[in-house]
Design a protein around this motif. Structure first.
Motif, short mmCIF file in Angstrom:
data_model
loop_
_atom_site.label_atom_id
_atom_site.label_comp_id
_atom_site.label_asym_id
_atom_site.label_seq_id
_atom_site.Cartn_x
_atom_site.Cartn_y
_atom_site.Cartn_z
N ARG A 64 0.86 -1.19 0.00
CA ARG A 64 0.00 0.00 0.00
C ARG A 64 0.90 1.24 0.00
O ARG A 64 1.93 1.25 0.68
CB ARG A 64 -0.86 -0.04 1.27
CG ARG A 64 -1.95 0.99 1.33
CD ARG A 64 -2.79 0.77 2.60
NE ARG A 64 -1.99 0.79 3.82
CZ ARG A 64 -1.50 1.90 4.38
NH1 ARG A 64 -1.72 3.08 3.84
NH2 ARG A 64 -0.77 1.82 5.49
N PHE A 65 0.55 2.25 -0.79
CA PHE A 65 1.37 3.47 -0.82
C PHE A 65 0.50 4.71 -0.88
O PHE A 65 -0.67 4.63 -1.27
CB PHE A 65 2.33 3.44 -2.02
CG PHE A 65 1.65 3.26 -3.34
CD1 PHE A 65 0.98 4.30 -3.97
CD2 PHE A 65 1.66 2.01 -3.97
CE1 PHE A 65 0.34 4.13 -5.18
CE2 PHE A 65 1.00 1.83 -5.20
CZ PHE A 65 0.35 2.89 -5.81
N ASP A 66 1.08 5.85 -0.46
CA ASP A 66 0.38 7.13 -0.62
C ASP A 66 0.66 7.71 -2.00
O ASP A 66 -0.19 8.35 -2.60
CB ASP A 66 0.85 8.12 0.45
CG ASP A 66 0.50 7.64 1.85
OD1 ASP A 66 -0.68 7.31 2.07
OD2 ASP A 66 1.40 7.57 2.70
N ALA A 67 1.89 7.50 -2.46
CA ALA A 67 2.24 7.93 -3.82
C ALA A 67 3.27 6.96 -4.37
O ALA A 67 4.08 6.42 -3.62
CB ALA A 67 2.81 9.34 -3.81
N ALA A 68 3.20 6.77 -5.68
CA ALA A 68 4.19 5.90 -6.32
C ALA A 68 4.72 6.58 -7.58
O ALA A 68 3.95 7.08 -8.39
CB ALA A 68 3.56 4.56 -6.68
N LEU A 69 6.06 6.58 -7.68
CA LEU A 69 6.68 7.02 -8.93
C LEU A 69 6.85 5.77 -9.77
O LEU A 69 7.58 4.86 -9.38
CB LEU A 69 8.05 7.63 -8.65
CG LEU A 69 8.06 8.93 -7.83
CD1 LEU A 69 9.45 9.21 -7.29
CD2 LEU A 69 7.59 10.08 -8.70
N VAL A 70 6.15 5.73 -10.90
CA VAL A 70 6.17 4.52 -11.72
C VAL A 70 6.95 4.81 -13.00
O VAL A 70 6.50 5.58 -13.86
CB VAL A 70 4.73 4.07 -12.06
CG1 VAL A 70 4.76 2.76 -12.82
CG2 VAL A 70 3.89 3.96 -10.80
N ALA A 94 6.50 14.54 -18.50
CA ALA A 94 5.95 15.13 -19.73
C ALA A 94 6.24 14.24 -20.94
O ALA A 94 5.46 14.18 -21.88
CB ALA A 94 6.53 16.52 -19.95
N GLU A 95 7.37 13.52 -20.90
CA GLU A 95 7.74 12.68 -22.04
C GLU A 95 7.18 11.26 -21.93
O GLU A 95 7.53 10.38 -22.71
CB GLU A 95 9.27 12.64 -22.16
CG GLU A 95 9.85 13.96 -22.67
CD GLU A 95 11.33 14.13 -22.30
OE1 GLU A 95 11.98 13.12 -21.96
OE2 GLU A 95 11.80 15.28 -22.32
N GLY A 96 6.37 11.02 -20.92
CA GLY A 96 5.73 9.71 -20.80
C GLY A 96 6.62 8.65 -20.17
O GLY A 96 6.31 7.46 -20.22
N LYS A 97 7.77 9.06 -19.61
CA LYS A 97 8.68 8.06 -19.02
C LYS A 97 8.33 7.76 -17.57
O LYS A 97 8.85 6.83 -16.96
CB LYS A 97 10.12 8.59 -19.08
CG LYS A 97 10.62 8.79 -20.49
CD LYS A 97 11.98 9.47 -20.45
CE LYS A 97 12.47 9.75 -21.86
NZ LYS A 97 13.54 10.77 -21.84
N LEU A 98 7.49 8.61 -17.00
CA LEU A 98 7.16 8.48 -15.58
C LEU A 98 5.71 8.85 -15.38
O LEU A 98 5.22 9.82 -15.98
CB LEU A 98 8.05 9.46 -14.78
CG LEU A 98 7.61 9.79 -13.36
CD1 LEU A 98 7.83 8.60 -12.44
CD2 LEU A 98 8.39 11.00 -12.83
N LYS A 99 5.02 8.09 -14.55
CA LYS A 99 3.71 8.60 -14.12
C LYS A 99 3.62 8.48 -12.60
O LYS A 99 4.37 7.71 -11.99
CB LYS A 99 2.56 7.91 -14.83
CG LYS A 99 2.44 6.46 -14.55
CD LYS A 99 1.26 5.90 -15.34
CE LYS A 99 1.20 4.42 -15.04
NZ LYS A 99 -0.01 3.79 -15.39
N THR B 350 -2.56 10.70 -12.68
CA THR B 350 -3.00 9.38 -13.14
C THR B 350 -4.16 8.82 -12.30
O THR B 350 -5.20 8.43 -12.82
CB THR B 350 -1.82 8.39 -13.05
OG1 THR B 350 -0.71 8.98 -13.74
CG2 THR B 350 -2.16 7.06 -13.68
N THR B 351 -3.97 8.81 -10.99
CA THR B 351 -4.96 8.16 -10.13
C THR B 351 -6.27 8.95 -10.12
O THR B 351 -7.35 8.37 -10.22
CB THR B 351 -4.40 8.03 -8.70
OG1 THR B 351 -3.17 7.31 -8.78
CG2 THR B 351 -5.36 7.29 -7.79
N GLU B 352 -6.14 10.28 -10.02
CA GLU B 352 -7.36 11.11 -9.98
C GLU B 352 -8.19 10.91 -11.26
O GLU B 352 -9.42 10.79 -11.20
CB GLU B 352 -6.96 12.58 -9.81
CG GLU B 352 -8.12 13.46 -9.40
CD GLU B 352 -7.66 14.86 -8.95
OE1 GLU B 352 -6.60 14.97 -8.32
OE2 GLU B 352 -8.38 15.82 -9.26
N LEU B 353 -7.51 10.88 -12.40
CA LEU B 353 -8.23 10.71 -13.67
C LEU B 353 -8.88 9.33 -13.73
O LEU B 353 -10.02 9.17 -14.20
CB LEU B 353 -7.29 10.92 -14.85
CG LEU B 353 -6.70 12.34 -14.96
CD1 LEU B 353 -5.67 12.43 -16.08
CD2 LEU B 353 -7.81 13.38 -15.18
#
Ligand SMILES: Cc1ncc(C[n+]2csc(CCOP(=O)(O)OP(=O)(O)O)c2C)c(N)n1
Ligand SMILES: [Mg+2]
Lengths: 118, 557
Positions: A64-70, A94-99, B350-353
């Motif tokens: 479980r996480f509060d935020a994840a850098l994927v 912005a370049e789609g390498k991270l969400k 991502t998650t909010e959307l």
């Protein structure tokens, strides 16, 4: 450097700072944050847990996480994280390498925590 | 024989004929009876509410939606003290609220009269101007000062006390001077070299952002703003009462990224043009963009360097300053930068959307907001009120109207209970548009009785309660700070607010399932009555606003 080594080193640095760095100790003293850094396929993953001044960790993507850098892939993750700049993270996103999954405020908090620890 | 007029009628006559006031928010009282009678005489609509706080908040909102001073009239003593919260709110938001108040008779000063108290000293620190009128013949003059003070320069609330001895007293009408209401064409303008310096910075920017606030809304400068942004190609965000001056779906707008977009993107900007927006708590005192060159446009000179020194400060009305900048700025495009900004915040959201686009059980508040938005679209007015609820509403709603999305509890006073009064004022100002207020269940309680006002005056707002059975923002921050087993004064339990509204003569429904949301909203709209759709949402989720709220206290002590 391999991603899993980098993540482990970040953890060690945070852990040591939580013992010896007064500024960092103060910063995390009331925090309850679970931050995950992982690749999209989940093969490289580490959870950083901050709880009332203590730093701990767990490996693997299923926590479980509060935020994840994927990250799209481990190579990008390492090269961007080593730049240690918010700007590099922003452009990677912005370049789609991270969400970012979960709440981005926690990722900003983590970024600040790393800055304080260094 | 000379024609006589009472002070109360004179006040109403002046407001109607000179200030063109058509609506006043009020509750009756013996001290102000003559003025209420005067309003009826001169055709000013009295919207009589159920708590003076709501009257002040509605008049505040009226001035935002109509871009003209909003007027409320309260009686002496408790009428006045009840209105104070609304006055403070207007003070902190620089809104031209005109408060007319009764007070004890001058005749009975210091005798222990009914409702005798020193109202002026209480209200002075939270108004731009306040006074007591002692002479019936001077009522129009005092009112004209009040309206000028409220609206000129940086706007703000004003307070005029009208004792009953002068409201009831008769005066020879021919002896009364009616000051004419003149709109002066004198404006403050920045010096030419400052305008040129600003233009130089704008023309050299690589990653600029235009940030517009309430000053943009009050200037109502959509046309010149659109021209300026089209010419310079600069991406923009419009917040506070500036939101919607250009629609949220404008191609250069980053408003869809909301708060997440701004916190992620502003630190990357090399130039910020901040117009009519204060660098206060809401904007983290300007600390979000430490490295940017900053141009500030503000009608109030003392705001220019407040909390963060700037590179150029342009004092004046936002629209007029933009007009002056127009010939100096170059035609440019920042399409690549805009795309980068949008892509980045989309990745951060991502998650909010995902939550918005997937049915959920229990219902996620972001999903609830999305379903409301899909039902009523951008040709509607939205208000949000609550803790976490404010965040969900602000980030999820979009409108193409000026002030089409407001979250008054997200202002400097952080005042819960503002939602229903704002929604009622929005519907009065825009009777042909749907008006939806998303209320936290906690904040619903403060002014819920105003549903009676809405029923009596036939003001069919739709209130959707985002019901997590708790003071959610407080509960979730206590869970972080005290621990989940030590939460205190944070739970509310399930209450049937929809039945309460039904009992008052409105329309009500309880919703527990995702698929019930849209049909219930449609039935509410179809009923033509003031409506409450009470939606049970996931009590475990929290918003980024709560995390920041918690963090702002965690550094203390
Ligand atoms: C008038 C007023 N009283 C108390 C508060 C403190 N407060 C801030 S957020 C909050 C909880 C709001 O609960 P609710 O309206 O149910 O919204 P939720 O956070 O659950 O979405 C409270 C009590 C306030 N801001 N204003
Ligand atoms: Mg609640």
């Amino acid at each position: 450097m391999r991603m899993s080594i980098l993540l482990f080193l970040i953890y060690r640095m945070l852990w040591i700072s939580s013992k010896v760095n007064p500024r960092f100790k103060r910063f995390i003293r009331k925090a309850r944050v679970r931050l995950m850094i992982k690749t999209a396929d989940g093969r490289h993953a580490r959870l950083f847990v901050f709880e009332n001044g203590r730093v701990s960790t767990a490996t693997g993507p299923d926590h479980r996480f509060d935020a994840a850098l994927v990250w799209q892939d481990p190579g990008t993750a390492v090269s961007v994280m080593l730049k240690r700049s918010q700007e590099a993270i922003f452009y990677a996103a912005a370049e789609g390498k991270l969400k970012l999954e979960g709440m981005s405020v926690y990722a900003l908090w983590f970024d600040e925590a790393v800055k304080q620890a260094l | 024989m000379a024609k006589k007029i009472t002070g109360g009628h004179l006040a109403a006559k002046y407001m109607k004929e000179m200030e063109k006031v058509d609506t006043v928010f009020t509750i009756s009282g013996g001290h102000i009876e003559n003025l209420l009678d005067g309003m009826a005489q001169y055709g000013i609509r009295a919207v009589d509410v159920r708590h003076e706080q709501a009257a002040a908040m509605m008049a505040h909102a009226w001035s935002v939606y109509r871009n003209e001073p909003g007027v409320c009239l309260v009686t002496a003593g408790p009428g006045f003290t009840n209105a104070l919260t609304g006055i403070v709110n207007a003070h902190l938001e620089n809104v031209p609220l005109v408060v007319l108040s009764g007070r004890h008779p001058i005749r009975d000063d210091l005798k222990g009269a009914l409702q005798e108290m020193n109202q002026i000293d209480m209200v002075k620190p939270v108004t731009k101007w306040c006074a007591t009128c002692y002479d019936p013949a001077r009522i129009p003059e005092y009112l004209s000062i009040a309206f000028r003070q409220a609206t000129m320069g940086r706007p703000g609330p004003v307070f005029l006390e009208l004792p009953p001895d002068i409201l009831f007293a008769e005066t020879d009408e021919s002896l009364v001077a009616m000051p004419s209401r003149r709109r002066h064409k004198t404006y403050v303008s920045p010096a030419q070299d400052e305008l040129e310096e600003a233009a130089r910075i704008i023309n050299g920017a690589q990653k600029p952002m235009f940030l517009g606030g309430s000053g943009i809304g009050m200037s109502d400068c959509g046309k010149v703003l659109e021209q300026f942004l089209r010419k310079t190609g600069i991406p923009f965000a419009l917040i506070n009462y500036g939101r919607g001056v250009l629609p949220d779906n404008h191609p250069q707008s980053v408003n869809p990224g909301g708060f997440t977009g701004l916190t992620a993107g502003l630190p990357m900007c090399d130039v910020i043009i901040a117009a009519g927006v204060r660098f206060n708590w809401v904007l983290q005192s300007g600390s979000l963009f430490p490295d940017a060159r900053v141009i500030r446009i503000d009608i109030e000179p003392t705001e220019i360097d407040r909390n963060r020194s700037v590179d150029v400060g342009l004092v004046g009305d936002a629209g007029r300053v933009l007009e002056q900048l127009m010939p100096l700025v170059e035609q440019r495009s920042h399409e690549k930068w805009l795309e980068t900004f949008k892509n980045a915040y989309t990745a951060f959201m991502t998650t909010e959307l995902e939550k918005r686009n997937t049915a959920s059980d229990p219902i996620h508040p972001s999903r609830l907001v999305e379903q409301i938005q899909r039902t009523f679209g951008e040709d509607a007015y939205y208000v949000a009120d609550g803790g976490d609820t404010t965040y969900y509403g602000m980030s999820g709603f979009a409108s193409r109207h000026r002030a089409g999305v407001l979250a008054p509890a997200g202002g400097l006073l952080g005042c819960l209970g503002t939602g229903i009064p704002f929604a009622i004022a929005a519907k009065l100002a825009h009777p042909n548009k749907p008006v939806i207020v998303l209320n936290g269940d906690g904040s619903f309680g403060f002014n819920a009785m105003e549903f009676d006002t809405a029923v009596r005056h036939n003001i069919p707002i739709i209130c959707v309660v985002n019901n997590d059975c708790a003071w959610g923002m407080i509960k979730h921050s206590q869970e972080i700070s005290l621990g989940p087993d030590r939460c205190t004064c944070a739970d509310l339990g399930l209450r049937h607010y929809e039945k309460m509204v039904e009992g008052l003569g409105g329309y009500g429904e309880l919703v527990t399932k995702d698929e019930e949301i849209v049909p219930a909203l449609k039935r509410a709209a179809g009923s033509g009555k003031p409506a409450c759709i009470n939606v049970l949402t996931d009590p475990t989720v929290t918003s980024p606003a709560t995390v920041l709220f918690y963090q702002s206290f965690a550094g203390l002590g």
